[in-house]
Each structure stands twice: as structure tokens, then as C-alpha cells.
Design an enzyme around this catalytic site. Sequence first.
Site, mmCIF file in Angstrom:
data_model
loop_
_atom_site.group_PDB
_atom_site.id
_atom_site.type_symbol
_atom_site.label_atom_id
_atom_site.label_comp_id
_atom_site.label_asym_id
_atom_site.label_seq_id
_atom_site.Cartn_x
_atom_site.Cartn_y
_atom_site.Cartn_z
ATOM 1 N N LYS A 1 0.932 -1.173 -0.128
ATOM 2 C CA LYS A 1 -0.099 0.017 -0.131
ATOM 3 C C LYS A 1 0.870 1.339 0.008
ATOM 4 C CE LYS A 1 -3.715 -0.073 2.534
ATOM 5 N NZ LYS A 1 -4.921 -0.042 1.770
ATOM 6 N N ARG B 1 -3.547 2.721 8.185
ATOM 7 C CA ARG B 1 -3.860 1.424 7.734
ATOM 8 C C ARG B 1 -2.878 0.471 7.617
ATOM 9 N NH1 ARG B 1 -7.114 4.821 4.124
ATOM 10 N NH2 ARG B 1 -9.344 4.215 3.974
ATOM 11 N N GLY C 1 -8.033 -7.771 4.324
ATOM 12 C CA GLY C 1 -8.817 -7.859 5.567
ATOM 13 C C GLY C 1 -8.165 -8.626 6.935
ATOM 14 N N MET D 1 -5.692 -7.575 8.434
ATOM 15 C CA MET D 1 -5.164 -6.411 9.723
ATOM 16 C C MET D 1 -6.056 -5.272 9.893
ATOM 17 S SD MET D 1 -0.898 -6.818 9.079
ATOM 18 C CE MET D 1 -1.163 -6.794 7.254
ATOM 19 N N ARG E 1 -2.727 -1.542 -6.397
ATOM 20 C CA ARG E 1 -2.182 -2.683 -6.388
ATOM 21 C C ARG E 1 -2.273 -3.972 -7.338
ATOM 22 N NH1 ARG E 1 -4.915 -5.089 -0.588
ATOM 23 N NH2 ARG E 1 -6.996 -5.494 -1.295
ATOM 24 N N HIS F 1 -0.511 -43.110 0.925
ATOM 25 C CA HIS F 1 -1.014 -43.609 -0.251
ATOM 26 C C HIS F 1 -2.170 -43.073 -1.036
ATOM 27 C CE1 HIS F 1 -3.366 -46.824 -2.025
ATOM 28 N NE2 HIS F 1 -2.124 -47.164 -2.386
ATOM 29 N N ARG G 1 4.762 -48.076 -12.647
ATOM 30 C CA ARG G 1 4.871 -48.767 -11.413
ATOM 31 C C ARG G 1 4.150 -50.168 -11.702
ATOM 32 N NH1 ARG G 1 3.144 -43.155 -8.593
ATOM 33 N NH2 ARG G 1 1.778 -43.488 -10.544
ATOM 34 N N ARG H 1 9.311 -49.354 -14.257
ATOM 35 C CA ARG H 1 10.062 -49.587 -12.969
ATOM 36 C C ARG H 1 9.675 -51.310 -12.720
ATOM 37 N NH1 ARG H 1 8.803 -46.952 -7.542
ATOM 38 N NH2 ARG H 1 6.655 -48.122 -7.605
ATOM 39 N N GLU I 1 17.238 -43.890 -4.914
ATOM 40 C CA GLU I 1 16.244 -43.584 -3.600
ATOM 41 C C GLU I 1 16.815 -43.970 -2.290
ATOM 42 O OE1 GLU I 1 12.883 -45.807 -4.456
ATOM 43 O OE2 GLU I 1 14.094 -47.291 -5.699
ATOM 44 N N SER J 1 16.859 -42.247 -12.242
ATOM 45 C CA SER J 1 15.925 -41.481 -11.902
ATOM 46 C C SER J 1 15.663 -41.359 -10.560
ATOM 47 C CB SER J 1 14.377 -42.321 -12.542
ATOM 48 O OG SER J 1 13.410 -41.510 -12.127
ATOM 49 N N GLY K 1 14.285 -41.244 -7.144
ATOM 50 C CA GLY K 1 12.846 -41.513 -6.596
ATOM 51 C C GLY K 1 12.919 -40.722 -5.110
ATOM 52 N N THR K 2 12.368 -39.361 -5.505
ATOM 53 C CA THR K 2 12.617 -38.473 -4.304
ATOM 54 C C THR K 2 11.531 -38.790 -3.232
ATOM 55 O OG1 THR K 2 11.001 -37.083 -5.531
ATOM 56 C CG2 THR K 2 13.552 -36.796 -5.599
ATOM 57 N N ASN K 3 10.462 -39.605 -3.171
ATOM 58 C CA ASN K 3 9.671 -39.793 -2.048
ATOM 59 C C ASN K 3 10.548 -41.044 -1.288
ATOM 60 O OD1 ASN K 3 7.636 -38.558 -3.450
ATOM 61 N ND2 ASN K 3 6.705 -40.329 -3.978
ATOM 62 N N ASP K 4 11.268 -41.919 -1.783
ATOM 63 C CA ASP K 4 11.665 -42.726 -0.736
ATOM 64 C C ASP K 4 13.181 -42.193 -0.218
ATOM 65 O OD1 ASP K 4 10.120 -44.722 -0.404
ATOM 66 O OD2 ASP K 4 10.804 -45.972 -1.919
ATOM 67 N N CYS L 1 11.275 -38.837 -10.502
ATOM 68 C CA CYS L 1 9.930 -39.275 -10.698
ATOM 69 C C CYS L 1 9.251 -39.567 -9.237
ATOM 70 C CB CYS L 1 9.997 -40.957 -11.310
ATOM 71 S SG CYS L 1 10.883 -42.160 -10.249
ATOM 72 N N TYR M 1 14.743 -34.220 -17.296
ATOM 73 C CA TYR M 1 13.126 -34.445 -17.137
ATOM 74 C C TYR M 1 12.674 -34.296 -15.583
ATOM 75 C CZ TYR M 1 13.414 -39.547 -16.590
ATOM 76 O OH TYR M 1 13.541 -40.713 -16.246
#
Length: 938
Positions: free
Chosen positions: A72, A142, A151, A153, A398, A514, A620, A676, A804, A823, A825-828, A890, A910
Site C-alpha cells: 500500500k 492502515r 482484511g 489486519m 495494487r 498412499h 509402477r 520400473r 532412492e 531416475s 525416486g525422491t519420495n523414498d 519421478c 526431465y
Amino acid sequence: MVKSRSKTSRQAVKKSPARSTRAPRREKSARPANAAGKSARSKPSSAGKWVFAFGGGKADGRAGMRNLLGGKGAGLAEMARLGLPVPPGFTITTEVCTYFYDNSKSYPKQLKAQVEAALGNVGRITKKQFGDSENPLLVSVRSGARASMPGMMDTVLNLGLNDVTVKALAEKSGDRRFAQDSYRRFITMYSDVVLGIEHHHFEEILDDHKDRSGYTLDTDLDADDWEAVIALYKERVEEASGKPFPQDPREQLWGAISAVFGSWMNQRAITYRRLHNIPESWGTAVNVQAMVFGNMGETSATGVAFTRNPSTGEKKLYGEFLINAQGEDVVAGIRTPQEITEEARKEAGSKKPSMEAELPEAFAELKRIYATLERHYRDMQDLEFTVEQGKLWMLQTRSGKRTAQAALRIAVELAQEKLISRDEAVARIDPAALDQLLHPTIDPDAERNVIATGLPASPGAACGEIVFSSEEAEAFKNQGRKVILVRVETSPEDIHGMHAAEGILTTRGGMTSHAAVVARGMGKPCVSGAGALRVDYRAQTMTAGGTTMTKGDILTIDGSTGQVLAGRVPMLEPALAGEFATLMKWADAVRTLKVRANADTPADARAAIKFGAEGIGLCRTEHMFFDEDRIRAVREMILAEDEKARRSALAKLLPMQRADFAELFKIMGDLPVTIRLLDPPLHEFLPHTDEEIAEVAAAMGADPKRLADRARELHEFNPMLGFRGCRLAIAYPEIAEMQARAIFEAAAEVERATGHAVAPEIMVPLIASKAELDLVKASIDAMAEKVASETNSKIGYQVGTMIELPRAALKAGEIAETAEFFSFGTNDLTQTAFGISRDDAASFLNIYTAKGILPADPFVSIDRDGVGELIRIAAERGRGVRHKLKLGICGEHGGDPASVAFCHDVKLDYVSCSPFRVPIARMAAAQAAIAKGTTGEK
């Protein structure tokens, strides 16, 4: 619409804690002092300058100073510099807010003098004096953070009024009613915001007066009425606070300034910041500005306008205004606002005059200014204005908030109007907001009966009858009934029920549970971790608070917000406009990172192609086995006690796998398909009930008791780190042989049928060493030669691995001697790097992020410092051995914009994500390239 007002007896006046109304104290640190004796963050960035003035065609600040002045304050300064009609004022910087909280809610010693000087400057411009009994300067106070927090503050208007100055205002304006109306508004706002005496106490007094006098509207009250009401207001203040309403304008001012800074830490602001990822450390600025009055009669007004429609993006002035009103009246719902343009009035069917008709000169000036501001800022603007006795004053500009649909249209049209470049158009889109366009959403005008809130695990909204089992979901679906599958948690065996359901609701699990992962892959809405819900499978009930719902009751879930709603709520179907295709084309032209999809079924693959995927980055294979006909054969294989029995079960699976792969290859054409090998924790497939064990035993011709004993032998205490991945292929090489045969036979079949070469990429999971990969690859290579000989074909393929495990990342150089691609496996990899189970982490990760231990949930956005470092190490060491090693990810992170930017930074080839997140990844990849100046513009 008149808001409902609660009736509260004067004897039971309740108030919130009052804010300090003292002038600033000298600094006194409440935190451990550093070498400088106070927080290093509290030093002003501009040589002791804490206050920036604006007005009279000049300003100390400018648009680019929003971090210091807030959005502002920066907007007011820029409008003043442009020579637009802006009431003069000054901005107390965000650094004062930081100082305020770092120093026991006290102020820098220079601040009071700087505020007094700025007040004097405003007085000179307006020819008024703050606190003067004859010609008083009145101001508004203000908030204004660098990120818009509408809204959240506090605001105080008409500050400086008291029992003396109200008479001077009446005399100067020639309108006693206007002056008394302004004073009663000030008392109400100041008491609520600063003194903590809630608004409803004053509404009660006003309602009582209107009832006694036979009035309906606030506008029915005359000056004498307001004077009587004000006397009652002041009585209520003294009754609630033990003190008279403050009459000293400077006491009022510092009370309001402290209240606005204090509102940075109110609960609604804290919640808003958490939802919108706004750091607490940013703080808010405070803007003090000379009052202009929209409530000075029929030639005065107040309003809000957008330079384009924020819902659709259409290039038309859009907004509302009220004659003879102040700003809060527009948003409070006390009076129905009027349309700004004649065209909008006609479209709405309103009989009330538009601003264009009623205040034509002010309207013409507003049109001129809105065009000036949109050209200047090169974006759609959200404007606040007041008309005081025919003269237009600008109170705010703004960049306006907008829907995802509007954002696309505005970005494309601004580029076509040559106001911005195509790269800027792409960079302005929030990739995550594209989810709104790909899934049904709840009508924003619909009433919501929210009974519980969980995590927004998969976007979109769904409505249907409650069912508590996957079998019921499938049965209802076969009868043509839409259902919501409600579970405590889901397992892979629920896959058929999840497929049949419109949406999924679980009481446990996080954003990468899951249920969340599978639902996102299917493009189905999901709310997970709704811990306030209690599910009773036996009673077939779901309870939240005082609401109990049973099987067959209608439930709506909003996977974009995490809300669970009772009953059927109206939906809006997704509609992809032409601007979507245009922007995606512009994005594809500049990104260098490829985007693939995680796809396990033909339906997934078709969705991937529809959303622009450039291949399958993860198929998978275990997800292909959960159909009822197949899981029996899988269980036979797992429970087999010797190789002969295993091969017998595998022979049943071979034609099923071959057909699956052939269908995927046909759909994907010449695009890469990464498959896989089998990687389930065995417990996911094991029969659990006596009925299931008996069924498998009958199929195998085995003793049920012996099978039950075998299932117990295979039980694992920590199956996610147990007998899975390449360990299965090494212990039972016939499993990998069957899958390799299915892949190569399918490839040969599709090549013969289509004449197009198929080049599958076979990925070996959970590798920790080169020796493991060597063993499995040898088996795959041998099968490739065998199938090539049998089919008289030459099959091109690659064998790579998932990285992984931390050990695999560290030994990537050795593994790359064998692997042709990695590749991640960023989850594991996240699970094993942190030692956290993603299915159990929801119970404490929110605490970690709230306390600043982690910047974000590491299962949602890649942990750059830890997991990211492992990826960097693996990429560098792998490519150090194999220069053209193909690298991708992946995990679920492939659809997270911040993670996609990281993948661009570390030069992966990728990312792969669920099909419905492919457009998000494409946009995020383009933005990463634009930000780094590494576009691959074609």
C-alpha cells in the site's frame, strides 16, 4: 443486506485485551542482545529513516520499495510521484514492525520526531493542523504488508476527532450530521481495534436507538440522533475499559499505530500467512493519511474497482461504489453497493444509478487514472477511491488478486497489447493455480457447511454418497451411483474402490500418503489426515464434532482446500479457454527441462498425452496387479515355497503384463516409456483374512494352514526397508525375467504392428550398489537376446536405476558404470535421508514447519539442503563417469513448482509427475528457465 447483530447486556460487556495507547517508549530489548545490543534485523536500511512521506506531487518512496514500505505504501508513493490525486500522508516502514517485535513492542527513539515532522508536512499540504480545535487534520491509519493480505489486519478512520474537533468539522463542512456520523464511526472502530471493545456492543446501542425511533436504516438518523448515540457509545467505552474514550489526538494516533503493528500477529493474519507462505519476518508497514470523506452528502462516495474483471479477466472496469458512505460500508454489507459503469448496472438489472450516471466527472477521472495505472504497472490493478464533494481521490493501487482463469486471460492479453513480453506473461502465472482449471471446483458463491478440515491432498471437488469400503464403492458405481470413499487410511488393495469413487477422504495420512499419491495420479479429489473425523466401520458412521453421517448420506470434499462439507454443494466444471493453450505453447518454447508423466494404466497414459507429457517417466508395475483377477496370481507367486511354484504363478501373469505394456507402447508412440520392475513391500499383496487365504490356497491346491504359516513367515517389522525392489529380483530372478520378457515381447509386437521403433527404459528399483545392478541387468540383457532371437527382431532398450537411497547417491559414480540413466525416486530418498515415514509424518511435520525447523514439508517440496545435496552429488558423480547419463526425477516432487526449479538448477533432463500435474510442471520448468536466463527458445 443488514448483518445480524448480537444483543449483549450492558452488565456483561466483554472486551478483548486493549492495545497500548502510549506514545512510543525508548527501546528495551526483550531478546538476548547481540554485539550491537539489539536485533540486527532492527537497523533501518536508510540511515535512520523510519518514515517516508508522500503527497503534493512528491514522495520519498517509490513502487520498487514495497519490501520497506509495504504494497500500500509503495503504491501511494508511486501514485503521488505520477501526479495523481492522492491525499498526503506518510508510511512507517516494515522495519519498525520488526523493531517493535524485537524490542518488547517499543519503538526506535527517532520515530516520534519523524512522525511529528511528517504530520507537519501533511498539515502544510492540506492547510490543516493535527489536533487543532478550529481547523483539525483528521487521518486514517492502515496496515500495508509487502504481500496483499486483504482484511487480515486493522484499520482506523477519522482519527483525530474528539468532543471539540467534531464541532470544528461540523462548522468547516457546514454539515453537522456528517461530522457526528464520522465521530460515531471513529469511536466504534477505535474502540474495537485499539481498546478491544468489540463492534457488536455499539451495534446493539444503535439498534436499540433505531427501534425506539422507528428507523430502518442508518441514513435515517439525523445529527441529534447521532449525538445521542455517541453519548451512549462513550458510556459503554468507560464502562468496559474503566477510562473515558481518549480525547488526545496524539494518544489516539499512537494507540492506532500500535494496534496496526499488533494486528500483524493476530490469529487471522497468522493463519493467512501460513496458508499463503508469507514469512512472519516480513512485517507490515503503517500508513497514516489525511482523511477524505465519502460521507459528505450526495456528491460524495467511496468505492473499489478493478481495471479488469478479476473473475474472467475481461478488459472492463469492474467494481462497486456507495454514495454518501465511508470505505467500510462497501465491504460490511450494511448497504447494497451500486455498479460503477452503466453497462454493469444494466447487466445486473439494478435500478440504482451507476457512478457513470450519478458522478460523471469523477467517473471520467477514474477511467483516465485506471488506464494510466494499468499502463504504468503493466498489470491489472485493484483500486480504492473516495469522491469528496465531486473530487476523486485515490487511496490505493495494487496488483489485483484474480482467479486462475482470469490470470491466464490477463497475461495473454497484456502480451498481445505489447505491455509485457511473452516471457513475462509466462512468469506471471502461478503454476500451482493451474489445478483450478483442470478439476471441478466448488462454486465460490455456494454456501459451505464445513464439518471438518484435513489436508488438501489432491485438488478438485467431488460429491457423492458415503461408502466405507472399496467393495461398496465398486458396487455403488456399477449401479450408476456416485460415491465418496471414506477410510481411516487406504492401502494398495483399495485401488479398485478409489478408481470407482468420485473422491477419497481419509482420517490419517499426509500429503504424500498412499491415498494422496494415488488420488493425484488418478486426478481424483482427496482430503487426507482429517483427524477430527471418527470413522466406525462396524456402525457404518462418520462423526465430526456434533455431526454424524452414515453410509449413503451425501458428502462433498474440496481437495483444493481440505474442507469436508455435509450435503451436496454446487460445482463448476473445468473449462480450458484458448489462453491456456496459448500460454502453454509460450512456456514450451522456452523451457529446457522435459516433462514426463507417472502412468500405470492406459487411462493414465492417455491423460498424460492430453496434458502434454513427453513420455512416461515412471510406470509402477505393481499397480497393475491389484485387480481381483491378478492379485490371486501375485499372491500365489509370493507364497510359493519353491521356484517351480513361483514360475507357475508367473506364467499366469506374463500375458497380462505383456498386454499392459503393449497398450502403453501403442498410446505413447515414439515417446520414451520408463518401466520400473516390481517394487512392492510384500505385505501389500499378502492375504490378511481367513477368506483370502482360503481363496489363494484353493487356487494353488495348497493347505490353507500352511499358507497362513507362510504368510506369517513373510511378515516384516519395517516393510518399507525390507524385502522389496532389486532384492526381490536378486532372490527370485525369475520375477525380473518374466517382467523383462513381457516388456520385450510387447515392444516387438508393437513394432511389428505399427512400424515404429519402441525403446523401453527398464528401471531397477532400490539399488544400493553396483553389484546389485550388475546382477539384475545381466538377467535383463539375457532375456532381451532371447526374445530378439525368438521374434527375429532387434529391440532397442536401456537399463537404468532409481536413486532412492543415500548410499546409491554417494556411490553414483560406480553405479553409472552400469546404469544408462538415473531416475531419482525422491519420495523414498526423502524418507531414507530424514529417517521419516511419509505415511506417519503428518502428525509432526506441521509442528516442524510452524516452528521453522523445516521451511516446508520435505515430501511436498524438495529439501534442497539435504536431499537436494544428495541429488547434486549423484548427478555430478554419475555424469563424471558417463557424460551423457540421462537424469530425471519421478517422485511426487516432479509436480511441485519449487522442486521443478531445483531440478532445472541441477541440470536434470526431465521431471515426471502425475498426468494432471503435467501442465503445472511445464509452466514451472519454463519459469525456471526464464528466471535463470537459460531458455531454450525455439
